[in-house]
Scaffold this motif. Structure first.
Motif, PDB file in Angstrom:
ATOM      1  N   ASP A  32       2.604  14.827  -0.448  1.00 32.70           N
ATOM      2  CA  ASP A  32       2.342  14.377   0.924  1.00 32.70           C
ATOM      3  C   ASP A  32       2.627  15.493   1.923  1.00 32.70           C
ATOM      4  O   ASP A  32       3.750  16.009   1.994  1.00 32.70           O
ATOM      5  CB  ASP A  32       3.207  13.163   1.263  1.00 32.70           C
ATOM      6  N   TYR A  36       0.241   5.576   0.609  1.00 30.25           N
ATOM      7  CA  TYR A  36      -0.693   6.624   1.016  1.00 30.25           C
ATOM      8  C   TYR A  36       0.005   7.975   1.014  1.00 30.25           C
ATOM      9  O   TYR A  36       1.165   8.092   1.410  1.00 30.25           O
ATOM     10  CB  TYR A  36      -1.205   6.386   2.441  1.00 30.25           C
ATOM     11  N   GLY A  74      -6.039  10.454   4.369  1.00 29.75           N
ATOM     12  CA  GLY A  74      -5.122  10.122   3.304  1.00 29.75           C
ATOM     13  C   GLY A  74      -5.812   9.730   2.015  1.00 29.75           C
ATOM     14  O   GLY A  74      -7.024   9.531   1.963  1.00 29.75           O
ATOM     15  N   ILE A  75      -5.011   9.621   0.974  1.00 34.34           N
ATOM     16  CA  ILE A  75      -5.450   9.133  -0.330  1.00 34.34           C
ATOM     17  C   ILE A  75      -4.604   7.913  -0.655  1.00 34.34           C
ATOM     18  O   ILE A  75      -3.369   7.970  -0.609  1.00 34.34           O
ATOM     19  CB  ILE A  75      -5.288  10.204  -1.422  1.00 34.34           C
ATOM     20  N   ARG A  76      -5.269   6.826  -0.972  1.00 31.68           N
ATOM     21  CA  ARG A  76      -4.576   5.575  -1.280  1.00 31.68           C
ATOM     22  C   ARG A  76      -4.193   5.559  -2.760  1.00 31.68           C
ATOM     23  O   ARG A  76      -5.009   5.864  -3.625  1.00 31.68           O
ATOM     24  CB  ARG A  76      -5.511   4.406  -0.965  1.00 31.68           C
ATOM     25  N   LEU A  77      -2.937   5.199  -3.048  1.00 36.40           N
ATOM     26  CA  LEU A  77      -2.415   5.226  -4.403  1.00 36.40           C
ATOM     27  C   LEU A  77      -1.933   3.837  -4.823  1.00 36.40           C
ATOM     28  O   LEU A  77      -1.636   2.988  -3.975  1.00 36.40           O
ATOM     29  CB  LEU A  77      -1.241   6.206  -4.504  1.00 36.40           C
ATOM     30  N   ARG A  91      -1.704   6.067   9.831  1.00 44.06           N
ATOM     31  CA  ARG A  91      -1.263   7.060   8.867  1.00 44.06           C
ATOM     32  C   ARG A  91       0.108   6.778   8.247  1.00 44.06           C
ATOM     33  O   ARG A  91       0.967   7.665   8.179  1.00 44.06           O
ATOM     34  CB  ARG A  91      -1.287   8.448   9.510  1.00 44.06           C
ATOM     35  N   ASN A 116       2.871   5.961   5.143  1.00 47.62           N
ATOM     36  CA  ASN A 116       3.048   6.192   3.708  1.00 47.62           C
ATOM     37  C   ASN A 116       3.297   4.881   2.977  1.00 47.62           C
ATOM     38  O   ASN A 116       2.826   4.678   1.863  1.00 47.62           O
ATOM     39  CB  ASN A 116       4.244   7.117   3.443  1.00 47.62           C
ATOM     40  N   ASP A 168      -5.236   2.609   8.286  1.00 46.87           N
ATOM     41  CA  ASP A 168      -5.302   4.073   8.198  1.00 46.87           C
ATOM     42  C   ASP A 168      -5.318   4.749   9.566  1.00 46.87           C
ATOM     43  O   ASP A 168      -5.096   5.956   9.675  1.00 46.87           O
ATOM     44  CB  ASP A 168      -6.487   4.527   7.352  1.00 46.87           C
ATOM     45  N   ASP A 201       0.836  -1.201   0.000  1.00 46.90           N
ATOM     46  CA  ASP A 201       0.000   0.000   0.000  1.00 46.90           C
ATOM     47  C   ASP A 201       0.870   1.250   0.000  1.00 46.90           C
ATOM     48  O   ASP A 201       1.966   1.262   0.575  1.00 46.90           O
ATOM     49  CB  ASP A 201      -0.929   0.044   1.215  1.00 46.90           C
ATOM     50  N   SER A 236     -10.746  13.660  -0.323  1.00 43.86           N
ATOM     51  CA  SER A 236     -11.006  12.733  -1.428  1.00 43.86           C
ATOM     52  C   SER A 236     -10.285  13.242  -2.668  1.00 43.86           C
ATOM     53  O   SER A 236     -10.114  14.454  -2.850  1.00 43.86           O
ATOM     54  CB  SER A 236     -12.505  12.584  -1.688  1.00 43.86           C
ATOM     55  N   TYR A 260      -0.984  12.103   2.374  1.00 47.42           N
ATOM     56  CA  TYR A 260      -1.883  12.901   3.209  1.00 47.42           C
ATOM     57  C   TYR A 260      -1.670  14.362   2.804  1.00 47.42           C
ATOM     58  O   TYR A 260      -0.789  15.037   3.349  1.00 47.42           O
ATOM     59  CB  TYR A 260      -1.569  12.668   4.691  1.00 47.42           C
TER      60      TYR A 260
END
Length: 271
Positions: free
Chosen positions: A36, A11, A20-23, A181, A183, A178, A9, A63, A13
């Motif tokens: 970030d 992330y 956060g936004i998941r990438l 938090r 990365n 999450d 994963d 979002s 923020y």
């Protein structure tokens, strides 16, 4: 044969202390993942704000949107979502304080300040850290002269999925990643394997695990409901077996050594 270690994963923020936004892939830059924690909310004294002191921030949701993100208030649908670009322009600047550092920042548009002040019920401003700003990682742990964004102290936070899985076996109500938090999240290996690492690579990029991450009351706030756990979980359980000195440790603070790309599925190799 042991399962390989893989990046599972990613992330970012965009605003410090918000969601956060998941990438699936991310660009690595000198001060962390691109976008970030480059935005920061400050009070009328230009001092940084977090959920630690300003609980109302837990109601703000982030979002993804085109070339930026949307801020919304989960309990006030009449407050229309606010679009914020990933970067700002240097039309107005001011000095802001984050922990013991004072740095200059670019102001967001006035409508951002107005929206945040209304959403939080107190004066608030949104500011951006440009690439011209120099904010160093903690000097005593920073022989390479690494930079950091508006994150607490380090460009990256790394946590193993097995570490969370092990914690959840001790909790009456499991928590999601999450809550902490990170990365960078990886799969494979044993719980808390990351505690023993110093240098490691993800794909072609080199990283250094500098020190464990001391956790705070923020971990007791459910990011989906903004409710604080009445018994202080999961921090209470972590404290029973993950306390070092006066800190409760979970995850590793990490610095990088270059620029490039990370993708979910990349191999991770301790050195």
């Amino acid at each position: 044969m042991a399962a390989p270690l893989l990046l599972s994963d990613l992330y970012i923020y965009p605003v410090k202390s918000l969601g956060g936004i998941r990438l699936t892939e991310a660009t690595v830059e000198p001060r962390g993942l691109r976008h970030d924690r480059r935005w920061l909310i400050v009070d009328e004294r230009n001092r940084f704000m977090t959920q630690r002191q300003t609980a109302a921030m837990a109601h703000l949701k982030v979002s993804p949107a085109y070339n930026g993100f949307l801020l919304s208030h989960q309990q006030r649908p009449e407050l229309l979502p606010l679009y914020v670009p990933f970067t700002a322009t240097p039309e107005k600047t001011l000095f802001v304080t984050i922990w013991d550092d004072m740095v200059f920042a670019w102001r967001a548009k006035p409508e951002c300040d107005e929206w945040l002040s209304e959403a939080l019920g107190q004066p608030a401003k949104l500011v951006y850290m440009s690439d011209m700003v120099r904010r160093d990682v903690e000097p005593e742990h920073n022989p390479e002269g690494q930079l950091v964004s508006f994150a607490d102290g380090y460009p990256f936070l790394l946590i193993g999925q097995e570490s969370l899985n092990e914690l959840n076996t001790r909790l009456a109500e499991p928590v999601e990643m999450d809550r902490f938090r990170p990365n960078l999240v990886f799969s494979g290996g044993e719980a808390f394997a990351e505690d023993a690492w110093e240098y490691f690579s993800i794909g072609d990029l080199q990283f250094r695990a500098v020190r464990g991450c001391g956790r705070c009351v923020l971990t007791t706030i459910n990011p989906h409901t903004a409710q604080k756990h009445p018994q202080g979980e999961p921090l209470r359980t972590l404290a029973a077996y993950r306390t070092e000195g006066s800190k409760v440790m979970f995850g590793q603070n990490v610095t990088g050594s270059g620029s490039g790309f990370l993708r979910v599925g990349d191999s991770l190799t301790p050195r």
